[in-house]
Write a protein that holds these residues in place. Structure first.
Motif, mmCIF file in Angstrom:
data_model
loop_
_atom_site.group_PDB
_atom_site.id
_atom_site.type_symbol
_atom_site.label_atom_id
_atom_site.label_comp_id
_atom_site.label_asym_id
_atom_site.label_seq_id
_atom_site.Cartn_x
_atom_site.Cartn_y
_atom_site.Cartn_z
ATOM 1 N N ILE B 546 0.774 -1.391 0.132
ATOM 2 C CA ILE B 546 -0.042 -0.075 -0.102
ATOM 3 C C ILE B 546 1.072 1.210 -0.033
ATOM 4 C CG2 ILE B 546 -1.604 1.125 1.213
ATOM 5 C CD1 ILE B 546 -2.677 -1.298 2.491
ATOM 6 N N LEU B 568 -5.725 -0.570 -3.572
ATOM 7 C CA LEU B 568 -6.576 -0.042 -2.461
ATOM 8 C C LEU B 568 -7.980 -0.711 -2.124
ATOM 9 C CD1 LEU B 568 -5.710 3.851 -2.782
ATOM 10 C CD2 LEU B 568 -5.119 2.086 -0.838
ATOM 11 N N ALA B 583 -5.789 1.674 3.992
ATOM 12 C CA ALA B 583 -6.001 1.855 2.871
ATOM 13 C C ALA B 583 -6.788 2.808 2.972
ATOM 14 C CB ALA B 583 -6.895 0.715 2.318
#
Lengths: 367, 1118
Positions: B546, B568, B583
């Protein structure tokens, strides 16, 4: 200081417990067992463990754990040194320090522990003092007057062990031909530091029995055996070729020669021939032991043959180390020589003798 | 069957003696009986009268204990044998008792009398073992008995018994901490013991009971240093550790100058240096600091006592005992000048050849030492090379040491060594080696690239763990200079295909994200691959994916926008809420929407901020604030009972506190030869020596005066005489000193006067040595003894007053004083008072005439009124009772030093227990304090602060003394409620500039006030205080103390008691009440032929009684 002591065998049974203050439950050992489970080797168990309420300090000796329980600040070496002293005392009393011996003499051991510590603080730790209070199992009191020193050399490290059976209060002085060889020394408490510093002689009034008079360290090269080893592989098998030869032993024979090799895990079996002595390969521990015995200088001993490795396994990335044990009688490789031993303070004439011995302690060859 | 056998067993158990064979039937006991009958056979054996059977039984029982089996139900049977004649049986019974007494307290009491008998045995070994067992029985009820036994054993002839007493102290303390005060007294006594056998044990007791009472060590410091080498090894360890702490409080840092110089010249400028450059701003302050620094830079001279410690411990580096060697090593590390610390390296390296447990501890300490003093171990580099047979923990520690030792010169050797370690089969060790390489690389710039290359090569190692560890280390290294190493980053990017270790994968992803600008082409591709495998990754890797996506989105949104969205989205539905949160958070930050807040503007700054490179530090850094060699150091956490190693003091405390014995003996010797006739008196008076550092000559002067006063005053009261006479001799010596130092001294005129007056004295005392320091003490004493000496002859009186006038008085004042003295004698018979009261009176009078111009001292007034009150009281009392024959002679008030002139930087304070009631609070003991300002400048605002007291104690502070001009003396009175204990009252004495920690500890005799009883009342009260409340001691009176008068005088000196009239001339009786609780204290001294006497003390408070017995005993026998 030391609150309690547990003697634990390698399977984790408590064979003896002794408390110098209030009793501490056995459950405290659980923390130790946990650490022991984690360790691959008994030697790998951390000597000092912290638990919520206690500290555990342990040593491993004679396949036994000596586990002491501590509650407050105390120098860890103090405890470790003491535990070793306990083990040495047991060894001194019964000839060996093992589970069997302790189980057979549990009462005497318990009494010894009672005398050695008072409220957790060492009281009497000298074996001659202890023997006055608690008689050793066999009463063998010879009145032979002897003093034998056996300097053992191992990796530039030597000890002078004394065995004294003299009556009265003899005041002994031991002098060396070449005290300069001694680089770093430590003494039994009976030795007078001042005399050593000023004259380099050992002046002491000895306790009775066996004791280590002095530890020393001297400069020099500990390599007495040369080796040519080739250890290579072709496909699923490897080859091994080791030759041992003498080096500056001043005409003395090398005895009890033994080579130990920890093989990589992938080596399944070894098919070797030894020109002298015989070898064993332990399949479970992967340890190859080659017991040579006396070194023949005419025809150098040789071990060669093939090693079968696990099929498909990658080749071991490094060669194993060789550990070599040896002994040389009648010589201290440090070159240290006892010049004379004089006795003052008593009238009789003692019997004196000295024995030199060299042996390899931790002699490793990286291949 | 079962019932009958049980019956038999029971019967056998109780009647037994004749028929032990019952128990030998194993079937009956073993199979059928329930638990409580299990050991019947043993019980029978114990009840038999054959020692061999008893021994056999005891052996089996002890074996049970050793194996951890419960044998407590045998207690009654075993305890019966405690008095067994057979020594073997006895020993085992003791072993049993110590183990189970705690659980069976009531039954254990049965055995106590045996031990009490043992304590009196002529054989020292039996006495010792009785005390040992008695003190090991953890039964609270016997605490008083233990206390008595310990006290007795502490003065035993045999050092072995005294050692046992020292061992017993911590046992009793852990059983009942309230005994602390008494135990400290015993410790203090045993600390003074001169045998090596006792030294180690008593210091151990000291460490367990009162490690904070460092003041107890002062007087024994040199002795301990000198005995050290002959003490047994375990004692050595304890003593050395304690002395390390002691030295840290008493001496100056030997490396003080060096560290200052280092600071000054070191790379990072200290503020001294920088200030010098600027020197505009705070010039004054700057200068001050300069001066301060300069003062510190003065050549450092090591205190001889500090040197003594270093010198006497050094040979112990050769001890066979690793703990001793370690103790000396830590002492040198903490106390020695830098140049000398090196000697310990060799010894420590020697320990590395010992058992692996020893190695483990030593290496921990060496690791700490190598951080501060690397040079010391460099010559022994090879001793830290690792053997394949070393246990893992040793390997890791050796690695640590090698890393610490690495520098520019030896790094190549070390790296080569490390290379071989990487091939080891022990993977934990390999991982540690890679970490170590990383640390070498960060510490030594020259080899950074070499190390990095080596580590990169490891990336192709077959072992995944090795690779993973390398990645982690490389990541740290790259952070230092990323721009140079984009190829390495590329290489690592490729590794993501193979490497599975999560930590390594995470590290790589972080690297690529962080430096995506250096690898613009590869980074998006890596993200693509990762997006594919996202769901199968570990959490830690997911988080980094991420991160990577976010960073790429910010720098290269064209290529990675969709990928990021995809990642995401995957994360949004992840099972782990951390990942879901992350996220959501990142999406809000980086993806611009209408609602997105102000923060998204700064997204780039947030994610791509420059991050500082991690510092790779040794885990042993700063561990040396723990005392080395300690458990706390090893664990890097404070263990229970750990005593902090204090920082060096700024200024050295008074070194003379350690003086007493050594210095004293020297001058005394020389004097002995010159005045042989006085020799025999010398020993008698340890009196002042305690309170005064270097009182050698003074002390002997004291005792010498005894004889003089005896004859002069004709009162036969030696002690009362001593005060005044000593002053006489002091004066003599003093004036002589001044003669010698005339040039230095300015007050010539006065001196001449004085010298004329004192001539006769001087002549007789001409051999006094002249130590300047003593002067002030003497002055102090003169003042004091002035107040005491009134009853003496006029000659001495006037002389003393002269001496007092020395500094400031005019002759008029002297005359005035003379008058006062002259006017006194007639008043004696008129008042019909006891001498003691007269003393008080004279005290008062003198104060009245007190010529010291200290009008600002208000306390004097209150003091005066106090003494008036007592006087009146005393009068009424004495009128009523005393016949002239029973006059209780006055006792000189013993004065104690509170603050030495040197410690107090010119201010010296003495105190005495004035024995006046303290009017503000009757429960308090009045303490009269005399302040003398010996400094050249005046002292202001003398007051006390920060009173530290044991619970229940209270203090009434003396009123602040606003001004004490130079050379002046002031008196003040404070009250302390000691709660009838001899605990010290600690407080700070503050002047306008300084604070001093001081403490006042009362002798037990000062905790009471005299009461008047008639003979009958006395007998009645005594009858009620029998048994435990009565303590009787036999004694032989001192030769000079065989008449009633002397006895009375000595007792009243030792304790604040009043005489009780008595019909018999063989008995002297005294009575008093404790100040706080008003418990009666009754003392009887009955004399017999040839100096034999019996002392009886009856007191409700047993503690006070015991202590009082001791004090009076001492007073009467010496």
């Amino acid at each position: 200081m030391i609150h309690s002591l547990f003697l634990i065998n390698h399977t984790g049974d408590i064979i003896l417990e002794k408390h110098w203050k209030s009793v501490i439950g056995r459950s405290v050992c659980d923390y130790f067992f946990e650490a022991k489970e984690k360790a691959v080797d008994p030697e790998d168990v951390p000597p000092v463990l912290q638990t919520p309420h206690h500290y555990l300090i342990s040593i491993y000796k004679g396949k036994l754990f000596f586990l002491s329980v501590i509650q407050t600040e105390v120098p860890p070496l103090f405890v470790i040194e003491f535990l070793h002293r306990v083990a040495d005392t047991i060894q001194d009393y019964f000839g060996e320090c093992s589970e069997g011996v302790i189980k057979d003499n549990v009462v005497t051991v318990y009494e010894l522990l009672e005398e050695m510590l008072d409220n957790g603080f060492p009281l009497a730790t000298e074996s001659n003092v202890l023997k006055e209070m608690i008689r050793p199992p066999t009463i063998l009191r010879s009145v032979v007057n002897t003093l034998t020193g056996t300097p053992v050399f191992a990796e530039i490290q030597g000890v002078i062990e004394a065995c004294v059976r003299l009556t009265g209060m003899p005041d002994l002085t031991l002098s060396f031909m070449n005290p300069r060889l001694l680089d770093d020394v430590s003494f039994h408490p009976c030795v007078r530091f001042k005399r050593w510093e000023s004259e380099h002689v050992l002046s002491f009034i000895p306790p009775d029995g066996n004791f280590t008079l002095m530890n020393y360290h001297s400069r020099g090269h500990p390599v007495y055996v040369k080796q040519s080893i080739s250890f290579f592989e072709t496909g699923p098998s490897g080859r091994l070729d080791i030759t041992i030869g003498p080096k500056q032993t001043m005409g003395k024979t090398v005895e009890s020669l033994k080579v130990t090799i920890h093989m990589p895990k992938t080596v399944l079996n070894a098919n070797l021939t030894a020109s002298q002595g015989n070898y064993t390969y332990d399949l479970a521990t992967k340890v190859l032991v080659w017991d040579i015995g006396k070194l023949n200088t005419q025809k150098l001993p040789n071990l060669r043959g093939s090693l079968s490795t696990q099929v498909g396994a990658p080749k071991p990335e490094d060669n194993p180390t060789l550990n070599i044990d040896l002994k040389i009688q009648q010589m201290a490789i440090s070159g240290l020589k006892v010049s004379r031993l004089d006795m003052y303070g008593e009238k009789y004439k003692p019997f004196k003798g000295v024995k030199y011995l060299t042996k390899a302690g931790k002699f490793q060859v990286r291949t | 069957m079962s019932s009958s056998s049980a019956f038999n067993d029971e019967k056998g158990g109780s009647s037994s003696v004749g028929e032990p064979e019952y128990g030998h039937d194993p079937a009956s006991g073993g199979i059928f009986s329930s638990d409580y009958k299990r050991h019947d056979d043993l019980k029978e054996m114990l009840d038999s009268n054959k020692d061999s059977l008893k021994l056999e039984a005891m052996k089996r029982i002890v074996a049970m204990i050793a194996r951890g089996k419960n044998a407590s139900d045998l207690f009654p049977a075993v305890v019966k044998n405690v008095a067994c004649k057979n020594i073997e049986v006895k020993k085992l019974v003791y072993v049993y008792l110590v183990r189970y007494a705690e659980e069976q307290q009531d039954l254990a009491l049965l055995s106590i009398s045996t031990f009490q008998r043992g304590l009196k045995d002529p054989n020292q070994l039996i006495r010792a073992s009785a005390l040992r067992v008695l003190s090991s029985i953890r039964v609270t009820i016997i605490v008083p008995i233990m206390m008595l036994a310990i006290k007795e054993a502490a003065s035993d002839m045999s050092p072995y018994v005294r050692k046992t007493a020292a061992h017993a102290i911590p046992k009793l303390y852990s059983l009942d901490p309230e005994q602390k005060d008494q135990l400290i007294e015993v410790i203090e006594k045993l600390l003074a013991d001169k045998t090596t056998l006792v030294a180690g044990s008593v210091v151990m007791a000291f460490e367990e009971v009162c490690p904070e009472r460092i003041d107890l060590i002062h007087k024994n410091y040199r002795k301990l240093c000198n005995l050290l080498i002959d003490v047994e090894e375990w004692g050595q360890v304890v003593i050395i550790n304690m002395l390390t702490r002691y030295a840290r409080t008493q001496f100056l840092n030997p490396n003080m100058n060096e560290s200052l110089l280092e600071e000054g010249s070191g790379g990072d400028k200290t503020f001294y240096g920088s200030d010098e450059d600027e020197d505009d701003d705070e010039e004054e302050k700057d200068k001050k600091e300069e001066a301060h620094a300069m003062a510190k830079r003065k050549p450092y001279v090591m205190d001889p006592d500090h040197r003594l410690l270093l010198r006497n411990t050094k040979p112990l580096l050769q001890s066979r005992n690793a703990a001793v060697v370690m103790a000396v090593a830590q002492l040198y590390f903490h106390l020695a000048p830098k140049a000398e610390v090196g000697v310990i390296a060799k010894a420590l390296v020697r320990l590395l050849r010992s058992h692996s447990e020893v190695q483990y501890v030593v290496l921990q300490n060496v690791a700490t030492m190598t951080i501060k003093r690397r040079g010391m171990f460099e010559p022994y580099l090879k001793s830290f090379y690792i053997r394949s047979t070393d246990p893992t923990q040793i390997k890791v520690l050796k690695l640590e040491v090698l890393t610490n030792l690495a520098n520019e010169t030896n790094i190549s050797t070390i790296l080569r060594e490390f290379q071989t370690y990487i091939k080891s089969m022990d993977k934990d060790f390999v991982a540690a080696t890679i970490q170590a390489i990383g640390r070498c690389a960060t510490n030594i710039g020259e080899v950074r690239d070499t190390c990095l290359n080596g580590l990169v090569q490891l990336l192709s190692n077959r072992d995944e763990l090795v690779v993973a560890e390398s990645v982690v280390v490389i990541k740290k290294l790259l952070q230092m200079q990323p721009e140079k190493h984009s190829d390495i980053i590329k290489h690592m990017a490729k590794l993501t295909d193979n490497i599975q270790v999560p930590m390594a994968r995470a590290s790589i992803l972080w690297l690529i994200g962080e430096y995506c600008e250096h690898v613009p082409k590869i980074a998006p591709d890596v993200l693509r691959k990762m997006a594919k495998s996202f769901t199968n990754e570990e959490d830690i890797v997911k988080l980094q994916i991420i991160n990577l996506a976010a960073k790429l989105y910010l720098t290269n949104s064209k290529q990675t926008k969709l990928l990021t969205q995809y990642v995401l989205n995957l994360a949004k539905y992840d099972q782990n809420y951390d990942i879901r949160d992350r996220a959501r958070f990142i999406r809000q930050l980086i993806v611009p929407t209408e609602k997105s807040g102000a923060l998204s503007k700064y997204a780039k700054k947030l994610f791509l901020a420059l991050k500082p490179a991690p510092v790779l530090e040794s885990p042993f850094k700063d561990r040396d604030h723990f005392q080395l060699g300690s458990l706390s150091h090893l664990l890097n956490a404070k263990a229970g009972g750990y005593q902090e190693l204090p920082d060096w003091p700024e200024a050295a405390p008074d070194p003379s506190v350690r003086n007493v014995e050594v210095k004293e003996s020297v001058p005394e010797w020389t004097k002995c030869s010159s005045r042989e006739k006085r020799k025999e008196k010398k020993v008698e008076k340890p009196f002042y020596s305690d309170s005064e550092g270097e009182s050698g000559p003074t002390e002997s002067a004291d005792s010498e005066s005894d004889s003089a006063s005896g004859s002069e005053s004709g009162s036969g009261s030696e002690e009362s005489g001593s005060g005044s006479e000593s002053e006489e001799s002091e004066e003599g010596s003093e004036s002589e000193e001044e003669e010698e130092e005339e040039d230095e001294d300015e007050k010539d005129k006065k001196k001449k006067k004085k010298q004329e007056l004192k001539k006769p004295v001087q002549e007789s005392e001409s051999e006094q040595s002249s130590e300047e320091e003593r002067k002030h003490q003497r002055k102090m004493k003169q003042c004091k003894s002035d107040t005491e000496s009134e009853s003496e002859e006029e000659d001495s009186e006037s002389e003393s007053s002269h001496s007092e006038s020395e500094d400031s008085e005019s002759e008029v004042e002297v005359k005035k004083k003379k008058k006062a003295a002259e006017s006194k004698p007639p008043s004696k018979p008129v008042k019909k008072e006891s001498k003691k009261e007269k003393k008080e009176m004279s005290l008062l009078d003198l104060d009245d005439f007190e010529p010291t111009p200290s009008p600002q001292v208000t306390p004097v007034n209150t003091f005066l009124s106090n003494s008036l009150v007592t006087d009146l009281e005393g009068l009424s009392l004495s009128d009523a009772v005393l016949s002239p024959a029973t006059i209780a002679p006055s006792s000189a008030l013993k004065s104690y030093e509170l603050l030495h002139r040197i410690t107090g930087e010119g201010l010296s304070v003495e105190y005495c227990f004035s024995r006046q009631p303290f009017s503000p609070d009757a429960n308090m003991v009045a303490v009269q304090m005399q302040f003398t300002n010996n400094a050249t400048s005046e002292t202001k605002n003398l007051h006390m602060e920060d009173v530290k007291l044991q619970s229940g104690m209270r203090v009434k502070e003396f009123p602040e003394i606003e001004l004490l001009p130079a050379g002046e003396t002031a008196t003040a009175v404070m009250g302390i409620d000691f709660c009838d204990s001899t605990q010290a009252a600690n407080f700070q004495l503050c002047t306008h500039t300084r604070k001093f920690f001081v403490s006042i500890q009362p002798p037990v005799g000062e905790l009471m006030r005299p009461v008047f009883l008639t003979e009958n009342e006395f007998k009645k009260e005594q009858g009620q205080l029998m048994g435990m409340n009565e303590i009787t001691e036999k004694l032989t009176l001192d030769v000079k103390c065989r008449n009633e008068h002397a006895i009375v005088q000595r007792v009243t000196t030792a304790a604040n008691l009043s005489r009780v009239p008595c019909g018999s001339d063989k008995e002297c009786r005294f009575a008093g009440r404790t100040v706080n609780s008003s418990s009666l204290v009754l003392v009887t001294v009955a004399t017999k032929e040839e100096g034999a006497a019996q002392l009886t003390v009856n007191c409700e408070k047993m503690v006070i009684g015991t202590m009082l017995v001791k004090d009076i005993l001492l007073a009467l026998t010496q």
